[in-house]
Design an enzyme around this catalytic site. Structure first.
Site, PDB file in Angstrom:
ATOM      1  N   SER A   1       0.853  -1.193   0.000  1.00 33.58           N
ATOM      2  CA  SER A   1       0.000   0.000   0.000  1.00 33.58           C
ATOM      3  C   SER A   1       0.891   1.247   0.000  1.00 33.58           C
ATOM      4  CB  SER A   1      -0.955  -0.037   1.194  1.00 33.58           C
ATOM      5  OG  SER A   1      -1.956   0.935   1.063  1.00 33.58           O
TER       6      SER A   1
ATOM      7  N   HIS B   1      -8.033  -5.064  -0.648  1.00 32.52           N
ATOM      8  CA  HIS B   1      -6.772  -4.373  -0.399  1.00 32.52           C
ATOM      9  C   HIS B   1      -5.816  -5.214   0.434  1.00 32.52           C
ATOM     10  CE1 HIS B   1      -4.079  -1.045  -0.295  1.00 32.52           C
ATOM     11  NE2 HIS B   1      -4.174  -0.888   1.017  1.00 32.52           N
TER      12      HIS B   1
END
Length: 673
Positions: free
Chosen positions: A531, A646
């Site tokens: 991320s 995610h």
């Protein structure tokens, strides 16, 4: 300049997916089709699936709720038990919902996304499920007595969207979701908060608050604390600035006039405030990272009488503050090591005492409290070589271990040390090193970093790191670079926007320090991040390639020219800046990995991973960067999970595969001749 790989941003286009499948096949053939990989993957899955894990639970009155995955429940079960049962070695769990059975029955790839239980009755719950692990989810009302979904026109069911929903009472909820054109922010979150009454269509829910399309999100909530029932609405203008109001019975609202960038919480008679920048109140300056308390009613009436509950120093920051019924539990970080204490308001002020009984040399945090009903709490403690211990206590009484996680690797003869590297501007950057004592020379080293959004990287136990890396003779390193919260808000704000380069310089300084101390060599040093940490990896590749032997870059941001146009990217402009603003693009363009690749540079091999179902960080970042590096002739490997959101994995099997791939790639790269 035209982006030749823009077509890869079309997530589910057949051309894009064909591109993904081709690269997946190449990576799988190279790293996974052998007995050693299968054994490692299986061992990691055993750790993730074992029944010996601690079943962490949330306290809700008479019940403790837990969501659990194992080998027999790959998608998981939602269950509850009593405190008396939970404290036994083998609690009797009341299974409320089997997500595997639900997914099979409905033919959907449901992934659990959370539950909101109605208090105090605990007769209904609002359950959220996503398809494949995305952030967007459906909400369905569940009857805890019949163990069935309510269904029909009288149910609080919400179609798939990025939704916020919470109970007011049995027949009323607050909801923010996609109500149609103009109802979502540019970041893809709710712009409108509504009150929804049972038996009326969602389209007839009554608006109670609206924000701007440029906001990150808007929300409404209800505090059901007996005797202190209050309604709140608010808007987050960006990731760090917000406005909060109390909603009055006549529909008017009163501003809780704290600084926009301060965190605040209302509990019973108290308002607590944590400013992120220095706050001058009538000539008294409260430093960033302080924790202040005020009488809530007096503050709304205009009083600014504030009591400092915590004041940071150059070594110490506040990591957590959590209420029980009558007390405030604080977790401090002192040079990234935790200390716990109890604060109690009384007629003469606030009394503070240490919270004794927490294991030494571990990182500890408050897992759960139920301030509505008791002063009880759970504390979790673990370290790099120390499996987690879950402790239960009531303020004023002893802390008692109630659950102990098993050891998944032999930590005897392993040590944890903390060092400090010096960054380019002279700032000392702490980092932890874990390795076997008998490994005295340079060895394969995995360095992990994040450095963003004020997230602190504290010590924690990982069985897979232990047996997949440490037992084999590798070193594991965690860097506490700026951008995190290890030393409070200022540690973060030094590395936002035009200061972003400091996070990158800090990480590079740790890499150099590891080599200087003889822990590793550049050729043996591998790095991993996801991320925002994936952005960090991209910058390390393009700016500091000579420092590393291999890189794993997971669910990353890489094209910083377009990040704000993709999925939730607009919500992060307070962190990175606005690429459409020429002044901001000037400093962003200096590091944006996608715009700073060099065909003539000597890059270390890199593995880029992402998820098709990630609707937070767009998979186009990973795809386009991989395509560009391939075109330039660099060694790049790619794997994209078709689901997983995610987090990159929708179940334990996918998580085990992802971890095994990371360890296998890094070990092969860092040990090859």
């Amino acid at each position: 300049m035209t982006d030749p790989f823009l077509w890869l941003e079309d997530v589910t286009a057949e051309r894009s997916l064909d591109w993904v499948r081709e690269r997946n096949a190449r990576t799988l053939a190279e790293y996974t089709e052998n007995a050693e990989f299968s054994a490692l993957e299986s061992r990691i899955l055993d750790v993730l699936d074992t029944d010996d894990r601690i079943p962490y639970a949330g306290m809700r009155g008479e019940y403790l709720y837990n969501f659990w995955r194992d080998g027999d429940h790959k998608r998981g079960i939602w269950r509850r038990t009593t405190l008396e049962q939970y404290r036994t070695d083998n609690p009797e769990w009341d299974v409320l919902l089997d997500v595997d059975a639900l997914a099979e029955r409905e033919g959907e790839n449901w992934v659990w996304a959370g539950a909101s239980v109605l208090r105090p009755e605990q007769s209904r719950a609002l359950l959220s499920f996503s398809r494949g692990g995305a952030d967007a989810s459906v909400v369905r009302e569940f009857d805890l007595e019949t163990r069935e979904f309510v269904g029909g026109d009288h149910a609080f069911d919400v179609p798939e969207a990025k939704t916020s929903i919470s109970w007011i009472d049995t027949d009323t909820v607050y909801v923010g979701t996609d109500f149609g054109d103009g109802s979502m922010t540019d970041s893809g979150y709710p712009r409108i908060a509504k009150r929804w009454h049972r038996g009326t269509p969602l389209t007839e829910a009554v608006t109670v608050f609206e924000g701007e399309t440029t906001d990150v999100s808007v929300g409404a909530s209800y505090d059901d604390t007996p005797g202190y029932e209050r309604h709140f609405v608010g808007r987050s203008m960006d990731f760090y600035n917000s406005e909060r109001y109390q909603l009055l019975p006549d529909g008017s609202k009163v501003r809780i006039d704290t600084p926009d960038d301060a965190g605040s919480s209302v509990y019973r008679d108290w308002l607590t405030i944590r400013p992120r920048t220095d706050w001058d109140v009538d000539g008294t300056v409260y430093p960033a990272g302080s924790l202040l308390a005020a009488n809530y009613a007096d503050f709304l009436a205009g009083s600014r009488e504030l009591t400092p509950l915590f004041t940071p120093d150059e070594h110490t920051s506040l990591e957590q503050g959590t209420w029980t019924r009558n007390h405030l539990l604080l977790v401090r970080l002192s040079d990234v090591q935790t200390k716990l204490s109890v604060l109690t308001p009384n007629d003469t002020g606030w009394e503070e005492k240490p919270l004794d009984g927490v294991p030494e040399l571990t990182a500890s945090g408050i897992i759960s409290t139920d301030p509505r009903t008791s002063d009880s709490f759970f504390v979790n403690s673990s370290g790099f070589t120390t499996p987690a211990t879950l402790l239960y206590g009531t303020v004023g009484g002893p802390l008692e271990p109630v659950k102990q996680a098993p050891s998944f690797f032999d930590a005897d003869g392993m040590s944890v040390t903390q060092h400090f590297a010096v960054s380019d501007d002279g700032t000392e950057i702490p980092y932890f090193v874990v390795r076997r004592d008998d490994v005295t020379g340079p060895c394969p080293t995995m360095l992990y970093g994040y450095g963003g959004f004020e997230n602190s990287m504290v010590p924690g136990y990982s069985g897979s790191v232990g047996f997949a890396w440490l037992e084999r003779g590798g070193a594991y390193v965690v860097a506490n670079i700026r951008g995190g919260g290890e030393y409070g808000p200022s540690w973060h704000t030094q590395a936002v926007r035009e200061g972003r380069h400091r996070a990158f310089e800090d990480f590079a300084a740790v890499a150099r320090d590891l080599v200087a101390r003889g822990i590793t060599t550049s050729k043996q040093l591998g790095i991993q991040g996801g991320s925002n940490g994936g952005l960090l990896m991209g910058v390390m590749l393009t700016r500091y390639p000579e420092l590393f032997g291999a890189i794993v870059c997971q669910v990353p941001l890489l094209d910083m020219k377009r990040y704000h146009l993709l999925l939730a990217g607009a919500s992060w402009m307070a962190e990175y800046g606005d690429p459409d603003n020429p002044d901001d693009w000037k400093f962003i363009s200096e590091y944006s990995p996608y715009q700073n690749t060099d065909a003539t540079a000597d890059y270390p091999p890199i593995l880029v991973t992402t998820s098709t179902r990630d609707d937070r960080v767009h998979p186009g970042h990973a795809r386009k960067m991989t395509a560009l590096l391939e075109e330039q002739g660099h060694e790049v490997w790619y794997y994209e999970n078709i689901e997983g959101g995610h987090g990159g994995a929708a179940d334990n099997a996918q998580a085990a595969f992802k971890s095994a791939l990371t360890f296998t790639f890094l070990w092969e790269m860092l040990t090859r001749p």
